[in-house]
Scaffold this motif. Structure first.
Motif, short mmCIF file in Angstrom:
data_model
loop_
_atom_site.label_atom_id
_atom_site.label_comp_id
_atom_site.label_asym_id
_atom_site.label_seq_id
_atom_site.Cartn_x
_atom_site.Cartn_y
_atom_site.Cartn_z
N SER A 75 28.06 -1.14 -41.59
CA SER A 75 26.80 -1.16 -42.38
C SER A 75 26.58 0.05 -43.29
O SER A 75 25.48 0.54 -43.42
N LYS A 76 27.64 0.53 -43.93
CA LYS A 76 27.52 1.64 -44.86
C LYS A 76 27.39 1.18 -46.30
O LYS A 76 27.14 1.99 -47.18
N LEU A 77 27.64 -0.10 -46.55
CA LEU A 77 27.69 -0.58 -47.93
C LEU A 77 26.37 -1.20 -48.37
O LEU A 77 25.78 -2.00 -47.64
N THR A 121 26.97 4.70 -48.03
CA THR A 121 26.10 5.72 -47.43
C THR A 121 26.84 6.41 -46.28
O THR A 121 27.77 5.85 -45.71
N ASN A 122 26.40 7.62 -45.96
CA ASN A 122 26.96 8.38 -44.83
C ASN A 122 28.49 8.26 -44.81
O ASN A 122 29.09 7.86 -43.83
N ILE A 123 29.08 8.62 -45.91
CA ILE A 123 30.52 8.39 -46.13
C ILE A 123 31.37 9.22 -45.17
O ILE A 123 30.96 10.32 -44.76
N SER A 124 32.51 8.67 -44.75
CA SER A 124 33.41 9.42 -43.87
C SER A 124 34.80 9.50 -44.50
O SER A 124 35.10 8.79 -45.46
N ILE A 125 35.62 10.38 -43.95
CA ILE A 125 36.96 10.64 -44.49
C ILE A 125 37.74 9.33 -44.68
O ILE A 125 38.42 9.14 -45.67
C1 NAG Z 1 26.96 9.08 -40.02
O1 NAG Z 1 28.21 8.73 -39.49
C2 NAG Z 1 28.58 9.47 -38.33
C3 NAG Z 1 29.96 8.99 -37.90
O2 NAG Z 1 30.82 8.91 -39.01
C4 NAG Z 1 27.56 9.26 -37.22
O3 NAG Z 1 27.91 10.06 -36.12
C5 NAG Z 1 26.17 9.63 -37.72
O4 NAG Z 1 25.23 9.32 -36.74
C6 NAG Z 1 25.86 8.86 -38.99
N1 NAG Z 1 24.59 9.34 -39.53
C7 NAG Z 1 23.66 8.51 -39.99
C8 NAG Z 1 22.42 9.16 -40.53
O5 NAG Z 1 23.79 7.30 -39.96
#
Ligand code: NAG
Ligand code: NAG
Ligand code: NAG
Ligand code: NAG
Ligand code: NAG
Ligand code: NAG
Length: 301
Positions: free
Chosen positions: A180-182, A194-198
């Motif tokens: 659910s990041k898109l 959102t809350n992008i990761s490597i």
């Molecule tokens: C963002 O992602 C990380 C894991 O990649 C997670 O631990 C963290 O809770 C997330 N933060 C939000 C605000 O969703």
């Protein structure tokens, strides 16, 4: 979102491969220049250099009888090609998406014919994002038309991650990579991560398909580890601290030598020596505090 100019420079150095038959991959950002090298250092009198582009090997530049010529009167290349008459290397200036594709050069002389191939990819955008931040990839559409179809893809296999079809937006982010990041903008078709990761680093493509044509954009997204910057900060402080420790050590050695000399000459006690050491340590504790205050230079915002 943080954009590091440094990464853009690194990105522009993305030229790989060495083998003659191998296709060299070249990544360039739209508007920049790229030079494709023949590796000929000095053209011989009878050398002929032929540059070709695309699936039909369209001739775009050549050196024949020592006369360099570029065929860049077409809309695709208009005034963009520069041919080096000493090395035969070809420079494409102010490159655009439509200059993406396969380039070939043939170097022909009386003895042999050699060649090179370059796969040039022109990106619309390079984005450097800090882990945990959000990034929006824009289609540049202001308003989606009823018949427009938008398709977002990711990675080497062009995995479908989001689309708008029959005016229905859909994201396919149930995988661990996207959980659910898109977010897909149903007005413009732009995609927000959102809350992008490597693991979201990589190549994103969007295709905009309507009854008349298909257009597209490419994005090279690089996600930086937020702690990497902290680590180099810590590293800088560690080095500074090590220097301070070394200074203290030298101070002690000097103090010990001086005290020994003095204790030989005046018979001074070991207690005095300890005071000398403390004095030295106090002196150098000032630069230590200063070193701790040194900030790691921030990325260009
Ligand atoms: C963002 O992602 C990380 C894991 O990649 C997670 O631990 C963290 O809770 C997330 N933060 C939000 C605000 O969703
Ligand atoms: C994307 O950019 C990074 C550097 O910013 C580069 O190392 C990488 O090769 C690029 N990816 C592609 C597919 O060109
Ligand atoms: C190569 O180009 C330079 C200028 O760019 C020119 O002075 C020189 O005469 C040219 N040499 C040949 C062989 O065309
Ligand atoms: C580069 O090309 C674009 C069109 O692709 C044009 O609008 C722009 O003026 C060009 N820039 C330069 C410096 O030639
Ligand atoms: C050139 O590179 C692109 C993207 O990296 C790839 O999709 C394409 O298949 C390559 N073409 C050739 C001829 O290697
Ligand atoms: C677009 O999304 C908004 C809410 O984000 C919604 O109110 C609207 O009905 C949507 N439009 C379409 C065409 O799906």
């Amino acid at each position: 979102m943080l954009i590091c100019k440094r990464s853009l420079i690194l990105f522009l150095l993305g030229v790989f491969g060495a083998d003659a038959d191998e296709v060299k991959s070249v990544s360039v950002m739209e508007g920049d220049s790229v030079t494709l090298h023949t590796d000929v250092t000095d053209i011989q009198r009878d050398d002929q250099i032929l540059w070709m582009f695309g699936p039909r090997d369209t001739r775009i530049a050549e050196i024949r009888n020592q006369k360099p010529n570029t065929y860049d009167e077409t809309a695709r290349y208009k005034g963009k090609l520069k041919l080096n008459n000493e090395t035969g290397s070809l420079t494409i200036t102010n490159i655009s998406i439509r200059n993406s594709g396969l380039y070939k050069v043939e170097i022909i002389n009386s003895k042999e014919t050699s060649g090179r191939k370059f796969n040039v990819t022109v990106y619309d955008e390079v984005k450097s994002v800090m882990e945990g931040d959000s990034v929006t990839l824009h289609t540049d559409l202001t308003h989606i038309q009823t018949q427009d179809q938008i398709l977002w893809m990711f990675g080497p296999r062009d995995t479908r991650i989001a689309e708008i079809r029959n005016q229905k937006p859909n994201t396919y982010d149930e995988t661990a990579r996207y959980g659910s990041k898109l977010k897909l903008n149903n007005e413009t078709g732009s995609l927000t991560i959102t809350n992008i990761s490597i693991r979201n680093s990589g190549l994103y493509k969007v295709e905009i398909i309507n009854s008349k044509e298909t257009s597209g954009r490419k994005f090279n997204v690089t996600v930086y580890d937020a702690s990497a910057d902290n680590r180099s900060h810590v590293c800088a402080v560690t080095v500074a601290a090590a220097v301070v420790v070394l200074v203290v050590f030298i101070g002690i050695v000097v103090a010990v030598k001086q005290s020994r000399q003095r204790s030989h000459e005046e018979g001074i006690s070991i207690n005095h020596l300890n005071n000398d050491m403390r004095a030295n340590r106090d002196e150098v504790s000032v630069p230590l505090a200063a070193a701790n205050g040194v900030q790691h230079p921030p990325c260009i915002g």
